[in-house]
Write a protein that holds these residues in place. Sequence first.
Motif, PDB file in Angstrom:
ATOM      1  N   UNK A   1       0.814  -1.223   0.000  1.00  0.00           N
ATOM      2  CA  UNK A   1       0.000   0.000   0.000  1.00  0.00           C
ATOM      3  C   UNK A   1       0.842   1.266   0.000  1.00  0.00           C
ATOM      4  N   UNK A   2       2.111   1.151   0.431  1.00  0.00           N
ATOM      5  CA  UNK A   2       2.963   2.348   0.383  1.00  0.00           C
ATOM      6  C   UNK A   2       4.217   2.114  -0.446  1.00  0.00           C
ATOM      7  N   UNK A   3       4.272   0.972  -1.110  1.00  0.00           N
ATOM      8  CA  UNK A   3       5.442   0.664  -1.927  1.00  0.00           C
ATOM      9  C   UNK A   3       5.501   1.633  -3.110  1.00  0.00           C
ATOM     10  N   UNK A   4       6.575   2.436  -3.195  1.00  0.00           N
ATOM     11  CA  UNK A   4       6.593   3.473  -4.238  1.00  0.00           C
ATOM     12  C   UNK A   4       6.903   2.889  -5.620  1.00  0.00           C
ATOM     13  N   UNK A   5       6.056   3.194  -6.574  1.00  0.00           N
ATOM     14  CA  UNK A   5       6.211   2.682  -7.927  1.00  0.00           C
ATOM     15  C   UNK A   5       6.171   3.861  -8.890  1.00  0.00           C
ATOM     16  N   UNK A   6       7.055   3.874  -9.884  1.00  0.00           N
ATOM     17  CA  UNK A   6       7.038   4.995 -10.837  1.00  0.00           C
ATOM     18  C   UNK A   6       5.657   5.151 -11.469  1.00  0.00           C
ATOM     19  N   UNK A   7       5.242   6.398 -11.651  1.00  0.00           N
ATOM     20  CA  UNK A   7       3.895   6.625 -12.180  1.00  0.00           C
ATOM     21  C   UNK A   7       3.842   6.408 -13.685  1.00  0.00           C
TER      22      UNK A   7
ATOM     23  N   UNK B   1      15.108  -8.495  -4.343  1.00  0.00           N
ATOM     24  CA  UNK B   1      15.997  -7.554  -5.027  1.00  0.00           C
ATOM     25  C   UNK B   1      15.190  -6.406  -5.632  1.00  0.00           C
ATOM     26  N   UNK B   2      14.037  -6.741  -6.251  1.00  0.00           N
ATOM     27  CA  UNK B   2      13.213  -5.711  -6.884  1.00  0.00           C
ATOM     28  C   UNK B   2      12.742  -4.686  -5.860  1.00  0.00           C
ATOM     29  N   UNK B   3      12.251  -5.189  -4.710  1.00  0.00           N
ATOM     30  CA  UNK B   3      11.691  -4.255  -3.735  1.00  0.00           C
ATOM     31  C   UNK B   3      12.776  -3.459  -3.029  1.00  0.00           C
ATOM     32  N   UNK B   4      14.018  -3.844  -3.221  1.00  0.00           N
ATOM     33  CA  UNK B   4      15.111  -3.043  -2.682  1.00  0.00           C
ATOM     34  C   UNK B   4      15.526  -1.954  -3.666  1.00  0.00           C
ATOM     35  N   UNK B   5      15.720  -2.334  -4.946  1.00  0.00           N
ATOM     36  CA  UNK B   5      16.168  -1.322  -5.928  1.00  0.00           C
ATOM     37  C   UNK B   5      14.986  -0.627  -6.583  1.00  0.00           C
ATOM     38  N   UNK B   6      13.772  -1.161  -6.417  1.00  0.00           N
ATOM     39  CA  UNK B   6      12.525  -0.617  -6.979  1.00  0.00           C
ATOM     40  C   UNK B   6      12.503  -0.769  -8.509  1.00  0.00           C
ATOM     41  N   UNK B   7      11.288  -0.603  -9.048  1.00  0.00           N
ATOM     42  CA  UNK B   7      11.094  -0.779 -10.490  1.00  0.00           C
ATOM     43  C   UNK B   7      11.860   0.267 -11.290  1.00  0.00           C
ATOM     44  N   UNK B   8      12.349  -0.162 -12.443  1.00  0.00           N
ATOM     45  CA  UNK B   8      12.868   0.817 -13.398  1.00  0.00           C
ATOM     46  C   UNK B   8      11.665   1.463 -14.073  1.00  0.00           C
ATOM     47  N   UNK B   9      11.920   2.421 -14.949  1.00  0.00           N
ATOM     48  CA  UNK B   9      10.799   3.037 -15.656  1.00  0.00           C
ATOM     49  C   UNK B   9      11.259   3.478 -17.037  1.00  0.00           C
TER      50      UNK B   9
END
Lengths: 413, 174
Positions: A23-29, A205-213
Amino acid sequence: MNKLVAWIDQRFPLTQFVKQELTEYPTPRNLSYLWNFGSLAALVLVLQVITGIFLAMHYKADAKLAFDSVEHIMRDVNYGWLIRYMHSTGASAFFIVIYIHMARTLYYGSFRKPRELMWWSGQGLLILLMATAFMGYLLPWGQMSYWGAQVITNLFRATPFIGDQVVIWLRGDFSVGDATLTRFFALHYLFPFIIIAAVGFHMVALHYVKSSNPSGINLQAKDNIPFHPYYTIKDFFGFGVFLIIYFVFVFYSPNTFIEADNYIPADPLQTPAHIVPEWYFLPFYAILRAIPDLFGGVVAMALSIIIFAVLPYLDRSKIPGGARYRPFYRLLFVVFSIDVVVLSYVGAKPPEGGLILVGQIATFMYFALFTALPAISIYEEKWLRRRGLPPEVEELITAEENQRDIREGKTQS
Amino acid sequence: MLKKEKSDVKNPTRRDFLTTATGAVAGAGLVGACWPFIQSMNPTMDVLSKATTEVDLGVIKPGESKTVEWQGKPVFILHRTDKQIDEMRASNGGKDPIEDEKRVDVPNWLVVVGLCTHLGCVPSRKEEGWLCPCHGSVYDNSGRILKGPAPTNLERPPYQFLSESKILIGNNKV
């Protein structure tokens, strides 16, 4: 309910986990639909595991019974035809989804720093998936199953010094036989669970470096949106579209991805006139055949998959991201895509006449593109900076250069 | 566009409706998707095709019994003598009383599932009925429980006479 959650929260970080990862995981818009394919791959994995478990309830991993037990599933088991066609179509769907997922990663340069471990774990997942698919393909014990396994296990003859022993060890027999079938079944059942564990690594790994965009630049906090509900609903929408296409094949054309020859029971004394691997192995098969030498062919084929690992180091450009703002890189991507299609076509055809040469040229191109990438990316960066980058990007690059200089002790006056 | 968004914010029930509707459709789909998987664990067509057994009674002499297989279970067919019939008509069984008439279609032929109603062992044939080797339940020549731990009489399978000397065990309307 709240009491229960509070009780759990004291013992397990449930609420914290849901907040942090959902719910608060930041994802590129600005993610496009090409970013749907990761969750789609997870969906297909779940479908394959569930259908596979139910198939295993009726399948017999015995050379004398295997072929008939598959027909038993198709004819006698309630909805057995549906479950089997879901599984066989699912295998192809899995590769389509994974290849698009990889193509997106290549196109947008998502494999670049700091996502190297995502890229490598993804590559490990691809190899696990290939092994699982290959072993699963033997189980129906049809002609294509049998000769596919015969040919692929024979590749291990290229092992230096102990090649012949390795092949016999893999098969547990002097040719593919009952022992091979039973062990392939055991491993085909095991591997998906290893895949699930590897997916766990991929996700951490993904939730550490977060999504690319698509921009290739790490967005500022204000340009991120929470994963839930925005991307949960977008992923679910993707599921819907995927399932429609998937079930069109399952219900209306389930044999599109099954070679007709595989409805003939395995015959160790006769090879089918025209033997081809499943479509998802074709490019690698073409590379194998392009080299007129057993050892060289096997090495080239293995290299064609492993070489992806060094991509984050081959791309020397300081301009962030991938093809979107880098015309040379985009050109390389397009040529590479065409090359893979050509290889697939060559791999599907008998190795005759001009096609042999085409396959060899395409194989050369495949590796040449990787080899040329460092020089091209360096030249491209100079060329783009000469023509003037957008000030924000230029700023980003100089900032990074300065930081590196400071790290290396070359402080600027 | 902006106006519409504003009205959505003002009127959150519209969002609730969409969320509920989406959830309902997805939930119904998931439940429906379970159906083929649950069904796949039910008996397959080839198992169902063995759901009935035809038995030729001609080979069973009076006083003899034969065990046949029906749906993987033993079925006792006892060709009763007149003496046995009279004995059975005279009693009402034991723990689970019932008249002998209700145990048979034709007095000469007793057809019962040969599994002890206690824990499912196969009773052995004795002169006066059956004795279960597992826990000593005793059944008479009408398949009725006389003594021992078994709670009920031996079960009567569905069967019908196809002719005077041939029966079909099982329900042929599957």
